[in-house]
Design a protein around this motif. Structure first.
Motif, PDB file in Angstrom:
ATOM      1  N   MET A 167       0.846  -1.202   0.000  1.00  0.00           N
ATOM      2  CA  MET A 167       0.000   0.000   0.000  1.00  0.00           C
ATOM      3  C   MET A 167       0.880   1.251   0.000  1.00  0.00           C
ATOM      4  O   MET A 167       1.925   1.275   0.652  1.00  0.00           O
ATOM      5  CB  MET A 167      -0.896   0.019   1.242  1.00  0.00           C
ATOM      6  N   PRO A 168       0.466   2.307  -0.719  1.00  0.00           N
ATOM      7  CA  PRO A 168       1.229   3.552  -0.656  1.00  0.00           C
ATOM      8  C   PRO A 168       1.244   4.090   0.771  1.00  0.00           C
ATOM      9  O   PRO A 168       0.286   3.942   1.519  1.00  0.00           O
ATOM     10  CB  PRO A 168       0.461   4.488  -1.601  1.00  0.00           C
ATOM     11  N   ARG A 169       2.307   4.746   1.128  1.00  0.00           N
ATOM     12  CA  ARG A 169       2.384   5.336   2.456  1.00  0.00           C
ATOM     13  C   ARG A 169       2.926   6.746   2.347  1.00  0.00           C
ATOM     14  O   ARG A 169       3.648   7.087   1.416  1.00  0.00           O
ATOM     15  CB  ARG A 169       3.262   4.500   3.389  1.00  0.00           C
ATOM     16  N   GLY A 170       2.557   7.576   3.281  1.00  0.00           N
ATOM     17  CA  GLY A 170       2.975   8.966   3.228  1.00  0.00           C
ATOM     18  C   GLY A 170       4.438   9.130   3.572  1.00  0.00           C
ATOM     19  O   GLY A 170       4.927   8.558   4.541  1.00  0.00           O
ATOM     20  N   LEU A 171       5.153   9.863   2.736  1.00  0.00           N
ATOM     21  CA  LEU A 171       6.548  10.179   2.991  1.00  0.00           C
ATOM     22  C   LEU A 171       6.785  11.619   2.564  1.00  0.00           C
ATOM     23  O   LEU A 171       5.875  12.296   2.088  1.00  0.00           O
ATOM     24  CB  LEU A 171       7.478   9.245   2.200  1.00  0.00           C
ATOM     25  N   ALA A 172       7.986  12.060   2.725  1.00  0.00           N
ATOM     26  CA  ALA A 172       8.323  13.415   2.304  1.00  0.00           C
ATOM     27  C   ALA A 172       9.401  13.364   1.240  1.00  0.00           C
ATOM     28  O   ALA A 172      10.198  12.437   1.175  1.00  0.00           O
ATOM     29  CB  ALA A 172       8.798  14.230   3.502  1.00  0.00           C
ATOM     30  N   LEU A 173       9.368  14.368   0.395  1.00  0.00           N
ATOM     31  CA  LEU A 173      10.448  14.606  -0.550  1.00  0.00           C
ATOM     32  C   LEU A 173      10.939  16.010  -0.263  1.00  0.00           C
ATOM     33  O   LEU A 173      10.176  16.968  -0.358  1.00  0.00           O
ATOM     34  CB  LEU A 173       9.937  14.498  -1.984  1.00  0.00           C
ATOM     35  N   VAL A 174      12.191  16.138   0.142  1.00  0.00           N
ATOM     36  CA  VAL A 174      12.736  17.450   0.465  1.00  0.00           C
ATOM     37  C   VAL A 174      13.441  18.012  -0.774  1.00  0.00           C
ATOM     38  O   VAL A 174      14.278  17.332  -1.376  1.00  0.00           O
ATOM     39  CB  VAL A 174      13.726  17.365   1.645  1.00  0.00           C
ATOM     40  N   GLN A 210       7.689  18.224   0.286  1.00  0.00           N
ATOM     41  CA  GLN A 210       6.525  17.677  -0.392  1.00  0.00           C
ATOM     42  C   GLN A 210       6.064  16.405   0.308  1.00  0.00           C
ATOM     43  O   GLN A 210       6.864  15.504   0.549  1.00  0.00           O
ATOM     44  CB  GLN A 210       6.848  17.320  -1.844  1.00  0.00           C
ATOM     45  N   LYS A 211       4.791  16.332   0.625  1.00  0.00           N
ATOM     46  CA  LYS A 211       4.219  15.103   1.160  1.00  0.00           C
ATOM     47  C   LYS A 211       3.793  14.262  -0.044  1.00  0.00           C
ATOM     48  O   LYS A 211       2.929  14.658  -0.825  1.00  0.00           O
ATOM     49  CB  LYS A 211       3.019  15.417   2.046  1.00  0.00           C
ATOM     50  N   VAL A 212       4.446  13.123  -0.223  1.00  0.00           N
ATOM     51  CA  VAL A 212       4.170  12.262  -1.363  1.00  0.00           C
ATOM     52  C   VAL A 212       3.793  10.864  -0.868  1.00  0.00           C
ATOM     53  O   VAL A 212       3.982  10.529   0.301  1.00  0.00           O
ATOM     54  CB  VAL A 212       5.390  12.167  -2.300  1.00  0.00           C
ATOM     55  N   THR A 213       3.251  10.067  -1.765  1.00  0.00           N
ATOM     56  CA  THR A 213       3.035   8.657  -1.462  1.00  0.00           C
ATOM     57  C   THR A 213       4.118   7.850  -2.166  1.00  0.00           C
ATOM     58  O   THR A 213       4.793   8.324  -3.076  1.00  0.00           O
ATOM     59  CB  THR A 213       1.648   8.173  -1.926  1.00  0.00           C
ATOM     60  N   THR A 214       4.296   6.633  -1.718  1.00  0.00           N
ATOM     61  CA  THR A 214       5.243   5.735  -2.370  1.00  0.00           C
ATOM     62  C   THR A 214       4.545   4.430  -2.711  1.00  0.00           C
ATOM     63  O   THR A 214       3.547   4.058  -2.094  1.00  0.00           O
ATOM     64  CB  THR A 214       6.453   5.431  -1.469  1.00  0.00           C
ATOM     65  N   VAL A 254      12.935  -3.824  -0.797  1.00  0.00           N
ATOM     66  CA  VAL A 254      12.304  -3.213  -1.959  1.00  0.00           C
ATOM     67  C   VAL A 254      12.562  -1.711  -1.961  1.00  0.00           C
ATOM     68  O   VAL A 254      12.430  -1.042  -0.936  1.00  0.00           O
ATOM     69  CB  VAL A 254      10.786  -3.485  -1.952  1.00  0.00           C
ATOM     70  N   SER A 255      12.927  -1.180  -3.112  1.00  0.00           N
ATOM     71  CA  SER A 255      13.154   0.256  -3.248  1.00  0.00           C
ATOM     72  C   SER A 255      11.821   0.962  -3.467  1.00  0.00           C
ATOM     73  O   SER A 255      11.046   0.571  -4.348  1.00  0.00           O
ATOM     74  CB  SER A 255      14.075   0.543  -4.433  1.00  0.00           C
ATOM     75  N   PRO A 256      11.513   1.997  -2.684  1.00  0.00           N
ATOM     76  CA  PRO A 256      10.245   2.707  -2.872  1.00  0.00           C
ATOM     77  C   PRO A 256      10.317   3.654  -4.067  1.00  0.00           C
ATOM     78  O   PRO A 256      11.371   4.229  -4.362  1.00  0.00           O
ATOM     79  CB  PRO A 256      10.084   3.499  -1.568  1.00  0.00           C
ATOM     80  N   TYR A 257       9.195   3.786  -4.759  1.00  0.00           N
ATOM     81  CA  TYR A 257       9.072   4.759  -5.835  1.00  0.00           C
ATOM     82  C   TYR A 257       8.266   5.929  -5.301  1.00  0.00           C
ATOM     83  O   TYR A 257       7.106   5.770  -4.897  1.00  0.00           O
ATOM     84  CB  TYR A 257       8.376   4.139  -7.047  1.00  0.00           C
ATOM     85  N   ALA A 258       8.884   7.121  -5.249  1.00  0.00           N
ATOM     86  CA  ALA A 258       8.201   8.318  -4.757  1.00  0.00           C
ATOM     87  C   ALA A 258       7.337   8.892  -5.875  1.00  0.00           C
ATOM     88  O   ALA A 258       7.844   9.222  -6.950  1.00  0.00           O
ATOM     89  CB  ALA A 258       9.220   9.348  -4.298  1.00  0.00           C
ATOM     90  N   ALA A 278       1.328  24.882   2.097  1.00  0.00           N
ATOM     91  CA  ALA A 278       1.076  24.968   0.658  1.00  0.00           C
ATOM     92  C   ALA A 278       0.535  23.635   0.159  1.00  0.00           C
ATOM     93  O   ALA A 278       0.431  22.665   0.912  1.00  0.00           O
ATOM     94  CB  ALA A 278       2.360  25.330  -0.091  1.00  0.00           C
ATOM     95  N   ARG A 279       0.199  23.626  -1.122  1.00  0.00           N
ATOM     96  CA  ARG A 279      -0.118  22.385  -1.819  1.00  0.00           C
ATOM     97  C   ARG A 279       0.711  22.352  -3.096  1.00  0.00           C
ATOM     98  O   ARG A 279       0.962  23.386  -3.710  1.00  0.00           O
ATOM     99  CB  ARG A 279      -1.606  22.278  -2.162  1.00  0.00           C
ATOM    100  N   TRP A 280       1.162  21.159  -3.456  1.00  0.00           N
ATOM    101  CA  TRP A 280       1.899  20.986  -4.698  1.00  0.00           C
ATOM    102  C   TRP A 280       1.046  20.230  -5.696  1.00  0.00           C
ATOM    103  O   TRP A 280       0.202  19.407  -5.326  1.00  0.00           O
ATOM    104  CB  TRP A 280       3.226  20.259  -4.464  1.00  0.00           C
TER     105      TRP A 280
END
Length: 300
Positions: free
Chosen positions: A1-8, A233-237, A249-253, A272-274
């Motif tokens: 399942m996708p999970r919330g992560l950040a991209l700085v 940025q709050k992204v899913t993976t 397993v390598s996550p895909y952001a 903000a929102r992206w």
């Protein structure tokens, strides 16, 4: 399942050299830069063993991306100026291809990739530069152990790449500090079990980047690495087809679509929102009213 992560996304916004060259305002930093300079992205290690970094402090933009095992790596984007050396250089990931889609046709330097990623890289709008294709652009540091001993000469990387794109609009907007915001002196951003700290240095006007809680002084000395603006940025993976040597397993952001974000600049945090419909589109960073949240162009 996708999970919330950040991209700085750290916009270093450094002043460029090249006296006498034709100059323009870079869409990557909001600062004067050589006109038409090519874009080079380099994958850099971000483990304790791989620090201190070499050359990262000269990047226009640095992405901190999640990889396998709850760790992170850097994607350092250069154009305004090139260091003499950059590294430690590490392997590419699927997320890099999507992130760089907004840059046109940049060069991407990396140490290698998993076989499962070969087709994706070959079909991507970028020029891959590796030790297999440009051996003379890379060197091994005999005082360090593999895999964190590979370094590259950015000028040689670009020479090997041939024709690549100059900087283009990737969505950043630069301007005066917005009204409001929250006064912030320190933020911690979680990438699974990895933590990146960000501490405001009011004297330098920079967010000092602290992976694992520690400041990073460049390998050549000087001030700790920092950025004028940091976009979180709050992204899913989602799981990718790539596994590391240990089987993780390598996550895909997922950097297309939309989500929550935070812009850190001038000692303040702005919600903000992206949004980014496709990989070739710029990433728009907007406030609650739909107006762009301006980034700081950084000190001269």
């Amino acid at each position: 399942m996708p999970r919330g992560l950040a991209l700085v996304v750290a916009v270093l916004a450094l002043a460029a050299g090249c006296a006498g060259a034709s100059r323009q305002v870079s869409p990557l930093t909001g600062m004067p830069a050589p006109s038409g300079a090519p874009v080079l992205a380099v994958k850099v290690d971000n483990s304790p063993a791989g620090r201190p970094w070499t050359g990262v402090e000269d990047a226009d933009v640095v992405y901190v991306e999640p990889v396998e095992g709850g760790t992170t790596r850097l994607l350092a984007v250069f154009s305004s100026r090139l260091p003499a050396s950059v590294g430690p250089v590490r392997s590419a990931r699927e997320s890099d291809v999507t992130v760089l889609g907004a840059y046109g046709r940049p060069a991407l330097a990396f140490s290698g990739s998993a076989p499962e990623l070969a087709g994706t890289l070959a079909g991507a709008p970028l020029v891959a530069v590796t030790p297999a294709t440009a051996a003379s652009a890379f060197r091994r540091d005999p005082d360090r152990r593999a895999p964190v001993n590979l370094y590259a000469d950015p000028a040689a990387l670009l020479a090997a790449a041939g024709e690549v794109s100059p900087p283009r609009d990737v969505g950043f907007r630069f301007g005066a500090t917005p009204t409001g915001g929250e006064v912030v002196r320190h933020r911690e951003v979680a990438f699974g079990s990895a933590i990146v700290g960000l501490t405001w240095d009011a004297v330098r006007g920079r967010w000092v980047v602290e992976p694992g809680g520690d400041q990073v002084v460049p390998s050549g000395g000087g001030d700790p690495v920092g950025a004028a603006t940091v976009l979180v940025q709050k992204v899913t993976t989602r799981p990718s087809a790539i596994r590391d040597a240990a089987g993780a397993v390598s996550p895909y952001a997922v950097t297309t679509g939309e989500g929550e974000a935070e812009v850190l600049r001038d000692g303040r945090a702005f919600p903000a929102r992206w949004s980014r419909p496709t990989p070739t589109d710029p990433t728009r960073v907007l406030d609650a009213g739909g107006a762009p949240v301006p980034f700081a162009s950084g000190p001269l």
